[in-house]
Scaffold this active site. Structure first.
Site, PDB file in Angstrom:
ATOM      1  N   PRO A   1       0.852  -1.198   0.000  1.00 17.91           N
ATOM      2  CA  PRO A   1       0.000   0.000   0.000  1.00 17.91           C
ATOM      3  C   PRO A   1       0.884   1.242   0.000  1.00 17.91           C
ATOM      4  CG  PRO A   1       0.103  -0.965   2.205  1.00 17.91           C
ATOM      5  CD  PRO A   1       0.845  -1.897   1.299  1.00 17.91           C
ATOM      6  N   MET A   2       0.648   2.136  -0.952  1.00 17.04           N
ATOM      7  CA  MET A   2       1.468   3.351  -1.056  1.00 17.04           C
ATOM      8  C   MET A   2       0.552   4.547  -1.229  1.00 17.04           C
ATOM      9  SD  MET A   2       4.590   1.997  -3.465  1.00 17.04           S
ATOM     10  CE  MET A   2       3.532   1.023  -4.549  1.00 17.04           C
TER      11      MET A   2
ATOM     12  N   CYS B   1       2.312   2.964   9.669  1.00 14.05           N
ATOM     13  CA  CYS B   1       2.638   4.296   9.159  1.00 14.05           C
ATOM     14  C   CYS B   1       3.357   5.108  10.240  1.00 14.05           C
ATOM     15  CB  CYS B   1       1.375   5.025   8.708  1.00 14.05           C
ATOM     16  SG  CYS B   1       1.709   6.701   8.092  1.00 14.05           S
TER      17      CYS B   1
ATOM     18  N   ASP C   1      13.136  -3.485   1.780  1.00 12.02           N
ATOM     19  CA  ASP C   1      14.350  -3.643   0.965  1.00 12.02           C
ATOM     20  C   ASP C   1      14.207  -4.669  -0.161  1.00 12.02           C
ATOM     21  OD1 ASP C   1      15.511  -1.745   2.532  1.00 12.02           O
ATOM     22  OD2 ASP C   1      16.817  -3.111   3.646  1.00 12.02           O
TER      23      ASP C   1
END
Length: 322
Positions: free
Chosen positions: A28-29, A111, A211
């Site tokens: 989710p971005m 978040c 990563d």
């Protein structure tokens, strides 16, 4: 939400059990994992795709917010909608509205932004496992799609272990773990031991986040931790084809994104930024400065046509003939 009624959706839990390899997941971005991008990454071996983080209370109370924040269609499958919430009622209200159109409901517990912590959402929840447990329990009582959590690790991994156990006690269906604490920067390495601990503690599938910039990174992460899948954020934003084994974004992928974004009516800001990320490694510094200064979709298309032989009209004609 553009769709009405309900949509047939893939059972994610069956996907975990049926797939003979670890699953590939798009994170989710905020702003970026919208419908056109979700469709794009699915064409490059992405198995599960998340929506951007959506505020549950706003989603539940505003039809305008629902129309703006979540668009979907038949091709958008399997999709997990991620909500940020501070209590079970808000989350369950939002989940009930979204459930007919998704394969899963995810609770954002990661978040790290200050505003989110102030609102007692996101990574604030890592210090409030009882609220998370209540959100899972309340939501699962009202919807029949899987409910997951996306967490970070604690500095003291014993807290992470206890957090996971509490979520498991109320039936969380799967877990995604970002291998950093809420205070760590993205430049710091992920904690493989923390991710491995979550996997060893859990009785449900676990996805590892952090990563993943290449398919090799994903493979190494699975090898080191034993997780059931990997999730990419920054890596897949820069190279939507990474799970298909591409080390840089292929030009065909960029053309496809342009076509999809124009078809779905993506706004200029998001359209521009996606292309900035995708073309970061193929442009010189001078080209990047010029491209980054463009402010409208026509000017972006003109630049790509003049400098990269983009021809969307030709591409669309070819698609129709095929």
């Amino acid at each position: 939400m553009e769709a009405t009624g309900s949509l047939p959706r893939t059972d994610i839990m069956k996907l975990f059990s049926a797939c003979s390899r670890p699953l590939n997941v798009c994170a989710p971005m905020v702003r970026y994992s919208k419908l056109p991008f979700r469709e794009l990454v699915r064409r490059y071996n992405c198995d599960i795709v998340y929506t951007p983080m959506i505020l549950a209370d706003v989603f539940a109370s505003s039809n305008y917010a629902r129309e703006c924040e979540f668009s979907t269609n038949w091709l958008d499958d399997p999709v997990v909608i991620q909500f940020a919430a501070s209590n079970g009622v808000d989350l369950a209200n939002a989940a009930e509205l979204a459930a007919p159109y998704v394969s899963g409901i995810d609770i954002n517990c990661g978040c790290p932004q200050k505003w989110a912590i102030h609102e007692k959402i996101g990574s604030h929840l890592m210090s409030d496992p009882e609220t998370v447990r209540d959100m899972i329990r309340t939501t699962k009582a009202r919807v029949d799609v899987p409910c997951s959590i996306k967490i970070r690790i604690h500095k003291d991994l014993r807290e992470t272990e206890e957090f996971v156990k509490r979520a498991l006690s109320v039936g969380v269906d799967f877990i995604t773990v970002h291998g950093r604490t809420k205070k760590q920067k993205s430049s710091e390495p992920i904690n493989l031991d923390g991710i491995k601990l979550v996997k060893e503690t859990s009785t449900v599938p676990v996805i590892a986040n952090g990563d993943v910039f290449t398919k090799e990174d994903a493979d190494e992460l699975v090898k080191a931790t034993g997780v059931n899948g990997t999730m990419s954020a920054r890596g897949i934003l820069e190279n939507p084809a990474l799970y298909a084994g591409h080390t840089v974004t292929p030009w065909e992928c960029i053309e496809t994104y342009v076509d999809l974004a124009l078809s779905y009516g993506t706004n200029a800001f998001i359209f521009h930024h996606h292309l900035m990320y995708m073309m970061e490694n193929v442009m010189s510094n001078a080209e990047r400065r010029t491209f980054n200064s463009l402010t409208s979709i026509p000017s972006i298309l003109e630049y790509l046509e003049d400098n990269y032989d983009l021809d969307i009209s030709k591409r669309r004609r070819s698609s129709v003939l095929a």
